[in-house]
Design a protein around this motif. Structure first.
Motif, mmCIF file in Angstrom:
data_model
loop_
_atom_site.group_PDB
_atom_site.id
_atom_site.type_symbol
_atom_site.label_atom_id
_atom_site.label_comp_id
_atom_site.label_asym_id
_atom_site.label_seq_id
_atom_site.Cartn_x
_atom_site.Cartn_y
_atom_site.Cartn_z
ATOM 1 N N THR A 232 3.329 -4.940 -5.407
ATOM 2 C CA THR A 232 3.886 -3.577 -5.391
ATOM 3 C C THR A 232 4.827 -3.396 -4.200
ATOM 4 N N GLY B 114 8.070 -5.857 -14.244
ATOM 5 C CA GLY B 114 7.942 -4.410 -14.148
ATOM 6 C C GLY B 114 8.616 -3.620 -15.251
ATOM 7 N N LEU C 55 5.829 -5.500 -10.099
ATOM 8 C CA LEU C 55 6.363 -4.197 -10.530
ATOM 9 C C LEU C 55 7.892 -4.173 -10.530
ATOM 10 N N LYS D 38 -2.078 2.104 8.262
ATOM 11 C CA LYS D 38 -1.741 2.607 6.914
ATOM 12 C C LYS D 38 -2.825 2.227 5.908
ATOM 13 N N ILE E 216 9.533 -6.821 -2.035
ATOM 14 C CA ILE E 216 9.967 -8.175 -1.665
ATOM 15 C C ILE E 216 10.336 -8.958 -2.928
ATOM 16 N N ARG F 258 0.420 -4.779 5.566
ATOM 17 C CA ARG F 258 0.765 -5.387 6.859
ATOM 18 C C ARG F 258 0.429 -4.465 8.025
ATOM 19 N N ASN G 266 0.836 -1.212 0.000
ATOM 20 C CA ASN G 266 0.000 0.000 0.000
ATOM 21 C C ASN G 266 0.869 1.261 0.000
ATOM 22 N N GLY G 267 2.006 1.200 -0.707
ATOM 23 C CA GLY G 267 2.903 2.353 -0.793
ATOM 24 C C GLY G 267 2.607 3.204 -2.017
ATOM 25 N N GLY G 268 3.625 3.940 -2.482
ATOM 26 C CA GLY G 268 3.455 4.871 -3.591
ATOM 27 C C GLY G 268 3.048 4.183 -4.882
ATOM 28 N N ALA G 269 3.717 3.089 -5.236
ATOM 29 C CA ALA G 269 3.401 2.408 -6.492
ATOM 30 C C ALA G 269 1.996 1.812 -6.447
HETATM 31 P P1 NAP Z 1 6.997 2.217 -1.053
HETATM 32 O O1 NAP Z 1 6.208 3.467 -1.206
HETATM 33 O O2 NAP Z 1 8.086 2.159 -0.036
HETATM 34 O O3 NAP Z 1 5.927 1.044 -0.727
HETATM 35 C C1 NAP Z 1 6.324 -0.272 -0.462
HETATM 36 C C2 NAP Z 1 5.146 -1.060 0.087
HETATM 37 O O4 NAP Z 1 5.597 -2.398 0.305
HETATM 38 C C3 NAP Z 1 4.616 -0.544 1.424
HETATM 39 O O5 NAP Z 1 3.227 -0.674 1.468
HETATM 40 C C4 NAP Z 1 5.266 -1.489 2.430
HETATM 41 O O6 NAP Z 1 4.511 -1.698 3.590
HETATM 42 C C5 NAP Z 1 5.283 -2.784 1.634
HETATM 43 N N1 NAP Z 1 6.307 -3.688 2.132
HETATM 44 C C6 NAP Z 1 7.635 -3.496 2.140
HETATM 45 N N2 NAP Z 1 8.243 -4.577 2.678
HETATM 46 C C7 NAP Z 1 7.274 -5.430 3.033
HETATM 47 C C8 NAP Z 1 7.255 -6.709 3.666
HETATM 48 N N3 NAP Z 1 8.395 -7.318 4.013
HETATM 49 N N4 NAP Z 1 6.073 -7.314 3.885
HETATM 50 C C9 NAP Z 1 4.911 -6.708 3.525
HETATM 51 N N5 NAP Z 1 4.860 -5.488 2.924
HETATM 52 C C10 NAP Z 1 6.025 -4.868 2.694
HETATM 53 O O7 NAP Z 1 7.667 1.787 -2.410
HETATM 54 P P2 NAP Z 1 7.084 2.020 -3.896
HETATM 55 O O8 NAP Z 1 7.611 3.300 -4.430
HETATM 56 O O9 NAP Z 1 5.623 1.798 -3.841
HETATM 57 O O10 NAP Z 1 7.824 0.852 -4.719
HETATM 58 C C11 NAP Z 1 7.501 -0.495 -4.468
HETATM 59 C C12 NAP Z 1 8.144 -1.409 -5.517
HETATM 60 O O11 NAP Z 1 7.614 -1.120 -6.797
HETATM 61 C C13 NAP Z 1 9.669 -1.255 -5.633
HETATM 62 O O12 NAP Z 1 10.217 -2.536 -5.824
HETATM 63 C C14 NAP Z 1 9.843 -0.423 -6.882
HETATM 64 O O13 NAP Z 1 11.074 -0.672 -7.533
HETATM 65 C C15 NAP Z 1 8.673 -0.919 -7.725
HETATM 66 N N6 NAP Z 1 8.231 0.073 -8.718
HETATM 67 C C16 NAP Z 1 8.318 -0.252 -10.038
HETATM 68 C C17 NAP Z 1 7.895 0.648 -10.998
HETATM 69 C C18 NAP Z 1 7.984 0.293 -12.453
HETATM 70 O O14 NAP Z 1 7.917 1.190 -13.306
HETATM 71 N N7 NAP Z 1 8.103 -0.981 -12.796
HETATM 72 C C19 NAP Z 1 7.376 1.897 -10.611
HETATM 73 C C20 NAP Z 1 7.282 2.193 -9.245
HETATM 74 C C21 NAP Z 1 7.715 1.270 -8.303
HETATM 75 P P3 NAP Z 1 4.432 -0.617 4.771
HETATM 76 O O15 NAP Z 1 3.672 0.542 4.219
HETATM 77 O O16 NAP Z 1 3.710 -1.345 5.861
HETATM 78 O O17 NAP Z 1 5.852 -0.274 5.106
#
Ligand code: NAP
Length: 307
Positions: free
Chosen positions: A216, A270, A247, A180, A219, A176, A152-155
């Motif tokens: 998203t 991704g 992603l 949030k 992991i 988790r 539930n992060g930015g992506a």
């Molecule tokens: P983010 O804002 O930090 O969000 C990450 C999310 O993953 C949060 O909801 C976090 O939970 C959850 N998370 C992290 N570790 C976890 C775990 N061990 N167990 C359960 N949940 C976990 O990051 P983001 O910017 O959304 O990016 C996420 C992924 O997407 C990255 O791998 C990034 O490279 C990829 N991405 C790819 C593209 C593309 O163009 N292909 C674009 C954007 C992002 P909490 O909120 O509870 O911490």
């Protein structure tokens, strides 16, 4: 590869076998801001496309510390930067500095692409939604289908907006942290999908319902390539006709996608989202079709070392 104009020798000095481009006094500037910015792949794909098109542009990595964001944006106007991408940690912080924000970027709460308007102000949008939906079939009817979004992060915000745009009947966001998740669901005004949030322990109930399941979370991302958001037991609950979409683009495929393929599911990584969000941004700046194949190939070449 870029090379620099030399009065005595106007020859492009790029690496053998790669595209070369001469930077002149007339070269127009594009770029990406972030902190850090060293790991951005955007300069690779944008400069490959620019070189292929033979245009007099260059796309630069622009390191901007959060304390300097406002000064940097004013400076970009002063030097007539044509447009730029925004990456971590500025995607949300930049909003007050942009005069016109697209409905998509407003809904997501983040901007990743900015350009100059004819009146000289900045306009911004978020092309991650276009990037996300590109590998899914636009003309398919998703209205009776369920998407399950892990994280539930930015992506995840761009993915939820994408699921709404595709018209999914239901979109579950799984996280988790219950607080949030509550904040996440409260942050949307109205959406063309029924949005529901669930904690991670509910996954065994949700996975069998998913026609599309999207990771998203980070992991499984390099170097943690043996990790997956789902256990083998959880993945065994996935329908064989489902789509598993990760992603992450390093590695390709991730453990999550390997597990899904073993179930018989369709796997999407991704890379295409990365390419298509970049292509959408470049199209805005150049106002002409861009060579998506060249952008994809440049990233595939670069990322092959992470296999
Ligand atoms: P983010 O804002 O930090 O969000 C990450 C999310 O993953 C949060 O909801 C976090 O939970 C959850 N998370 C992290 N570790 C976890 C775990 N061990 N167990 C359960 N949940 C976990 O990051 P983001 O910017 O959304 O990016 C996420 C992924 O997407 C990255 O791998 C990034 O490279 C990829 N991405 C790819 C593209 C593309 O163009 N292909 C674009 C954007 C992002 P909490 O909120 O509870 O911490």
């Amino acid at each position: 590869m870029l090379s620099y104009f030399n009065n005595s020798n106007e020859q492009a000095l790029g690496t053998a076998g790669s595209m070369s481009q001469i930077i002149t006094g007339k070269t127009k500037l594009l770029g990406v801001i972030g902190h850090p910015i060293e790991h951005s792949l955007s300069p690779i794909m944008h400069n490959a496309a620019i070189a292929h098109l033979g245009l007099d542009y260059v796309y630069l990595p622009l390191p901007v510390h959060p304390d300097n964001l406002q000064a940097a944006i004013s400076g970009f106007a002063a030097i007539d930067l044509g447009g730029f991408n925004i990456t971590i940690p500025h995607k949300q912080a930049i909003k007050p500095l942009i005069a016109e924000i697209s409905p998509t970027a407003k809904a997501i709460g983040a901007i990743n692409t900015v350009w100059r308007t004819s009146s000289g102000t900045w306009a911004g949008t978020n092309t991650d939604v276009e990037g996300f939906i590109a590998p899914l079939h636009y003309n398919q009817d998703w209205s009776q289908k369920t998407a399950v979004v892990l994280g539930n992060g930015g992506a995840a915000r761009a993915v939820v907006a994408g699921c709404a745009q595709l018209g999914f009947g239901e979109t579950y966001v799984v996280g988790r942290n219950a607080t949030k998740l509550a904040e996440f669901i409260a942050s949307w005004d109205s959406l063309a999908t029924k949005l529901l949030v669930r904690t991670w322990d509910k996954l065994p109930l949700l996975i069998p319902q998913a026609q599309v399941i999207i990771n998203t979370t980070p992991i499984g991302m390099y170097p943690n390539v043996t990790q997956s958001p789902l256990s083998d037991e959880e993945m065994a609950l996935l329908r064989a006709d489902a789509i598993a979409y990760d992603l992450i683009y390093t590695p390709r495929p991730t453990k999550f996608l390997q597990q899904a393929k073993a179930r018989g599911a369709t796997a999407i990584d991704g890379l295409e989202m990365l390419v298509q969000q970049g292509a959408a941004a470049l199209t805005i700046w150049l106002q002409q079709p861009v060579p998506v194949d060249i952008m994809r190939q440049s990233l595939q070449n670069h990322l092959s070392k992470y296999k």
